[in-house]
Design a protein around this motif. Structure first.
Motif, short mmCIF file in Angstrom:
data_model
loop_
_atom_site.label_atom_id
_atom_site.label_comp_id
_atom_site.label_asym_id
_atom_site.label_seq_id
_atom_site.Cartn_x
_atom_site.Cartn_y
_atom_site.Cartn_z
N THR A 103 1.13 -1.09 0.15
CA THR A 103 0.07 0.40 -0.19
C THR A 103 0.92 1.25 0.34
O THR A 103 1.32 2.78 -0.71
N GLN A 104 2.09 1.48 0.87
CA GLN A 104 2.44 2.97 0.89
C GLN A 104 3.39 2.51 -0.94
O GLN A 104 4.05 3.96 -0.86
N LYS A 105 3.53 1.58 -1.02
CA LYS A 105 4.36 1.91 -2.59
C LYS A 105 3.05 2.42 -3.96
O LYS A 105 3.21 3.57 -4.59
N ILE A 106 2.21 2.09 -3.50
CA ILE A 106 1.52 2.01 -4.51
C ILE A 106 0.59 3.60 -4.20
O ILE A 106 0.29 3.88 -5.44
N SER A 107 0.19 3.36 -3.12
CA SER A 107 -1.08 4.81 -2.80
C SER A 107 -0.88 5.43 -1.32
O SER A 107 -1.26 4.90 -0.28
N PRO A 108 0.50 5.49 -1.05
CA PRO A 108 1.83 6.35 -0.54
C PRO A 108 0.71 7.03 0.47
O PRO A 108 0.68 7.37 1.36
#
Length: 275
Positions: free
Chosen positions: A238-243
């Motif tokens: 999630t932090q990578k895709i929608s930080p």
């Protein structure tokens, strides 16, 4: 929730969706996951309808909505959602998707952009449910396991029933269910015929909404709530895709049903902070 609170909205000729619309105030729209129904959100409706307009949808071929032999995919579910919001004149809404219901929201974003959205809440679903790199990506499971679920279980009513029963007891809840509770949950899923459940399963698994997930978190306040069993890998993904998404962890896949007070407080806190 009473049946009297519901109505039917025609999204295309011969296809009606069952929708419950209660309370008043800023709208919150709940969308259930794969084969499940409005009824699993009863505790959320009871809580949030005290302060908000709460709308809950049975997607096509789910619950009390029309069993349709076509449109059982998330492209169509996204356009169905748009029709419901249009008919109900929903503006400035918080959309809450659970499981494959998240795919419906991301598909809506793909087709219609961020119009009429105040905030978004995604409950326990990766925007890319299937990957060959399951050791590093947040996925529903290894490719072989997903293939087995489709080919060995979702091919007849017995297999459908066995698959949902196993998933409910092993993934969806953390405590031991009574026989009545388990039967009720499984029966929610079985309202969708097995051949449609299989189609929805494959349509969902082959989805890729990483772009829409990033767009969502960059555009409006976004909350991601995930189950404990995969929280670490889900957080990194999630932090990578929608930080920019706020991230919370709670219970199993059906955490809002098993821990409604904790779940509702997470959403209340998120909605307070976004104002």
């Amino acid at each position: 929730m009473s049946v009297a609170a519901g109505r039917y909205i025609e999204v295309e000729s011969g296809v009606e969706l069952f929708v419950q619309d209660v309370g008043s105030g800023e709208p919150i729209v709940f969308i259930p996951g794969w084969t499940f129904t409005t009824e699993v959100f009863s505790e959320q409706v009871a809580h949030f309808s005290k302060t908000n307009r709460v709308i809950v949808i049975d997607p096509r071929s789910h619950g009390r909505s029309t069993i349709s032999l076509h449109g059982n995919d998330y492209i169509t579910h996204g356009s169905d959602l748009a029709k419901v919001l249009q008919v109900l004149n929903v503006k400035n809404a918080t959309l809450v998707g659970w499981s494959f219901g998240c795919l419906t929201i991301w598909e809506y974003i793909r087709q219609y952009g961020m119009e009429n959205m105040k905030s978004l809440i995604f409950v326990d679903m990766s925007p890319k449910p299937l990957s060959t790199n399951h050791e590093q990506d947040w996925v529903e499971g290894p490719l072989d396991d997903i293939g087995t679920a489709y080919t060995a279980y979702l091919r007849n009513p017995k297999g459908h029933r066995e698959f949902v029963t196993s998933y409910t007891t092993q993934v969806m809840v953390q405590r031991e269910l009574s026989e009545d509770e388990l039967n009720w949950l499984v029966e929610q899923s079985l309202k969708t015929p097995y051949y449609i459940a299989a189609n929805l399963f494959s349509a969902g698994m082959f989805s890729d909404y990483r772009h829409e997930a990033k767009l969502a978190s960059n555009s409006v306040p976004t909350l991601t709530i995930v189950a404990e069993h995969w929280a670490e890998i889900a957080k990194g993904f999630t932090q990578k895709i929608s930080p920019k998404s706020t991230f919370e962890v709670l219970g199993g896949h059906l955490m809002f049903w098993e821990y409604p007070e904790k779940f509702n407080e997470i959403i209340d806190r998120f909605l307070r902070n976004e104002k």
